[in-house]
Write a protein that holds these residues in place. Structure first.
Motif, short mmCIF file in Angstrom:
data_model
loop_
_atom_site.label_atom_id
_atom_site.label_comp_id
_atom_site.label_asym_id
_atom_site.label_seq_id
_atom_site.Cartn_x
_atom_site.Cartn_y
_atom_site.Cartn_z
N THR A 43 0.85 -1.18 0.00
CA THR A 43 0.00 0.00 0.00
C THR A 43 0.89 1.24 0.00
O THR A 43 2.10 1.14 0.26
N ARG A 47 2.30 -1.12 3.77
CA ARG A 47 1.81 -2.40 4.26
C ARG A 47 1.79 -3.40 3.12
O ARG A 47 1.27 -3.12 2.03
N ILE A 49 0.62 -6.44 0.73
CA ILE A 49 -0.66 -7.00 0.33
C ILE A 49 -0.41 -8.12 -0.68
O ILE A 49 0.63 -8.17 -1.33
N GLN A 76 -15.99 -8.47 0.79
CA GLN A 76 -15.58 -7.26 1.50
C GLN A 76 -16.35 -7.07 2.81
O GLN A 76 -15.92 -6.29 3.67
N GLN A 79 -15.22 -9.70 7.91
CA GLN A 79 -14.17 -9.14 8.75
C GLN A 79 -14.01 -10.03 9.98
O GLN A 79 -14.60 -9.78 11.02
N PRO A 85 -8.75 -10.18 5.06
CA PRO A 85 -9.77 -9.30 4.51
C PRO A 85 -9.42 -8.78 3.11
O PRO A 85 -8.25 -8.58 2.78
N VAL A 86 -10.46 -8.61 2.29
CA VAL A 86 -10.31 -7.98 0.97
C VAL A 86 -10.24 -6.47 1.19
O VAL A 86 -11.15 -5.87 1.78
N ILE A 87 -9.16 -5.84 0.73
CA ILE A 87 -8.97 -4.41 0.99
C ILE A 87 -9.11 -3.56 -0.26
O ILE A 87 -9.30 -2.34 -0.16
N ASP A 88 -9.05 -4.16 -1.44
CA ASP A 88 -9.18 -3.36 -2.66
C ASP A 88 -9.48 -4.31 -3.80
O ASP A 88 -9.19 -5.51 -3.73
N SER A 89 -10.07 -3.78 -4.87
CA SER A 89 -10.39 -4.63 -6.02
C SER A 89 -10.75 -3.77 -7.21
O SER A 89 -11.02 -2.57 -7.09
N THR A 100 -5.83 -8.59 -0.95
CA THR A 100 -6.11 -8.93 0.45
C THR A 100 -4.86 -8.62 1.27
O THR A 100 -3.77 -8.40 0.73
N ALA A 101 -5.05 -8.62 2.59
CA ALA A 101 -3.91 -8.43 3.47
C ALA A 101 -2.93 -9.59 3.28
O ALA A 101 -3.34 -10.74 3.13
#
Length: 632
Positions: A43, A47, A49, A76, A79, A85-89, A100-101
């Motif tokens: 990120t 962080r 991913i 998404q 949690q 977890p899915v953080i972006d797409s 995901t993380a």
């Protein structure tokens, strides 16, 4: 342990790997699977991913994209402590992806392959963690459907379940129907392998498989060709002879062939606590030391990729910005006329004197020649540049009107000292004459098309039976016959086009003109979901699921009627909404769109109560342009 990242864990990017996906700079390859390739990225805050890019074969399938978008949205919402977890797409780009993380730990498949089966305490903590993860996933309305050792990561503080629900997007796509397998046969449930039935109990069967695999170090139904493994899952009992006695009752119940006999997730957790001689607590010591060491290795990540600095752009002489004049140097002369086709100015030779400041010039006057240069009146001095807005001129020089600070349009410049040409007179007389002639011709054409008598006028305007008795029922190129006494040929009906097993999700609509008709999400109309020729929605006011139309009429045919173009044309029992409680498998509905398309929709059923998505399935037979479009 070396501080350098392991070459086996973080593979370098290859020539066919993208460098950037969705703005994330890729640092290494983490692995690949049936649906795509997984990369390591970071990120903006640093962080790590895990970014999964879907295979191009799936990206080109519209049905996959629709389901993938649904599953990512559902994922998404998950949690949990034991999920990544899915953080972006991006589900709509040229190649869909999701991030995901990053979990710094090996998969259960990798750990068992390297170190063999796990001790009892580790297996119980693994089973409890995966059960908690499934409880959260099922609570979000998702069935994992592809729970296997490769989708369970072993982190330092417990397991992590990944890729939940994403495999559903690949079901019923053109790719999977041609033989590409999604899912691992050795970990499928009997009902999934035999009939494709998917329920939360399917995941509990896989959980039993996970526990047995972790304890034994091998699949409970053995290895071998996929068809052989699937046969054993459906027809034979698992081999649990090497399973610890404490685990056998729990695993046996989870692997029941009948889904109703499998325990609930809460019961699985209770049984694990009852089996353990010591209280179960997730902590840093839950895994054997050898596997914990591989977690440390996965913390030695490759450095983030630094975005390359933009290469300096060397402007061409015509693009180079003007420089401020040296002290005492004159300002450049007047700029050329905007839009004039002038030759590109040249640079001054080294040592040449700077162009002196030029006083304001009256309109129409000749442009002066710069001292020390050659050329006639109006010649621009060498090194001339058009000043930029706000250019400061030499002391005492006055900007011409409309030039200087706040500059918008430069004053006109006429090369060679010639005054501007007067505008050419407009030939309004010719234009008016041509318009009159065109109007006379148009009136003549219209007059030739009008009927010869008031009786004919009445017949033509009625839109019904013509003076010769023929009935006008079709549009251009559509069904029905026209007046054959005027020498025209009868028009034929359009050929029907059929589409089987079209899944229409709630709040999505279909347009009959589309080929093939694909469900489109209605994001604007709110309550009625009413942009389509046919849509499926839940009527919250009456608590009913219904089919509806916003661009025409619906007719529910009787059981004795056969859905056809003739039947739909003859029917007048119009409605705009039909409840699903009025339909059974095989019920037929005429869809008459305002655009002139006619279809027979054959109802084939709806999704189950535990299915994470609400949808209906229909077969469609469409006659496009079978009637005159309705005037708006």
């Amino acid at each position: 342990m070396s501080s350098a990242p392991s070459a086996d864990l973080f593979q370098p990017l290859k020539a066919d790997d993208p460098a950037v996906v969705g703005g994330y700079h890729l640092a290494a390859v983490l692995g690949s699977g049936g649906m795509g390739k997984v990369y390591l990225s970071y990120t903006p805050g640093g962080r790590p991913i895990a970014l999964k890019v879907i295979r191009p074969e799936f990206s080109g399938d519209a049905e996959f994209r629709r389901r993938f978008q649904q599953e990512v949205r559902a994922a998404q919402r998950v949690q949990g402590l034991y999920t990544a977890p899915v953080i972006d797409s991006d589900t709509e780009g040229s190649q869909p992806w999701l991030a995901t993380a990053y979990v710094p730990g090996p998969s259960l498949a990798h750990a068992v392959a390297q170190h063999g089966g796990l001790p009892l305490r580790s297996v119980l903590l693994l089973t409890v963690g995966v059960a908690e993860a499934l409880n959260v996933i099922h609570g979000a309305g998702i069935v994992h459907r592809d729970l296997k050792p490769a989708n369970v990561l072993l982190a330092s503080d417990g397991p992590r379940v990944i890729d939940f629900g994403i495999a559903r997007a690949a079901d019923s796509t053109a790719l999977t129907s041609t033989g590409v397998s999604i899912g691992t046969p050795a970990f499928m449930a009997p009902e999934q392998a035999a009939a494709g039935t998917i329920t939360p109990a399917t995941d509990i069967f896989a959980l039993g498989q996970i526990a047995a695999y972790a304890a034994i170090g091998a699949p409970a139904f053995g290895d071998g060709p996929s068809h052989a493994v699937l046969y054993r899952i459906v027809h034979e009992d698992p081999d649990l002879s090497r399973l610890p006695d404490e685990l056998r009752p729990l695993v046996t119940r989870c692997l029941s062939r009948d889904p109703a006999d499998r325990p609930a997730l809460t019961e699985v957790i209770e049984l694990c606590h009852a089996i353990s001689p010591d209280p179960l607590r997730q902590g840093e010591d839950w895994l054997p030391k050898a596997i914990a060491g591989s977690i440390t290795e996965r913390l030695q990540l490759p450095a983030p990729v630094k975005p390359p600095a933009p290469a300096p752009v060397t402007p061409t002489p015509t693009e180079r910005s003007p420089q401020h004049p040296a002290p005492g140097a004159g300002a450049p002369p007047y700029p050329p006329t905007v839009g004039a086709a002038a030759a590109a100015p040249t640079q001054a030779a080294p040592g040449a004197p700077a162009a002196p400041a030029m006083p304001p010039r009256a309109p129409g006057a000749t442009a002066p020649t710069a001292p020390g240069t050659q050329g006639g009146p109006g010649t621009m001095p060498p090194g001339y540049r058009t000043p930029y807005p706000g250019y400061q001129n030499a002391p005492g020089y006055q900007n011409p009107p409309g030039y200087g600070p706040g500059y918008r349009t430069p004053p006109p410049f006429h090369p060679g000292g010639f005054p501007p040409q007067p505008p050419k007179p407009k030939r309004t007389g010719l234009i008016v004459a041509a318009s009159i002639v065109g109007a006379i011709v148009l009136l003549g054409v219209i007059g030739s098309l009008l009927p010869d008598s008031p009786k004919d006028n009445k017949s033509a305007s009625s839109g019904g039976t013509s003076s010769t008795g023929g009935t006008n029922t079709g549009g251009s190129g559509t069904g029905g016959s026209t007046d054959a006494t005027d020498g025209t040929q009868p028009r034929t009906d359009p050929k029907p086009v059929s589409y089987k097993n079209v899944d229409m999700t709630g709040n999505y609509y279909l347009m009959l003109a589309d080929n093939p008709p694909r469900p489109t999400e209605d994001t604007e109309s709110g309550v009625l979901y009413g942009h389509g020729d046919l849509f499926y929605y839940h009527d919250s006011m009456f608590g009913e699921d219904k089919l509806g139309t916003a661009n025409g009429k619906l007719v529910l045919l009787n059981n004795a009627q056969k859905g056809s173009l003739e039947t739909c044309r003859a029917e007048t029992r119009y409605t705009e909404r039909i409840g699903l409680d009025q339909l059974t498998n095989g019920s037929q509905i005429c869809v008459l769109s305002d655009a002139g398309h006619i279809a027979v929709a054959t109802y084939r059923g709806k999704s189950g109560a535990k299915d994470p998505s609400k949808y209906v399935t229909v077969d469609l037979t469409i006659w496009r342009n079978a009637a005159d479009p309705k005037e708006s």
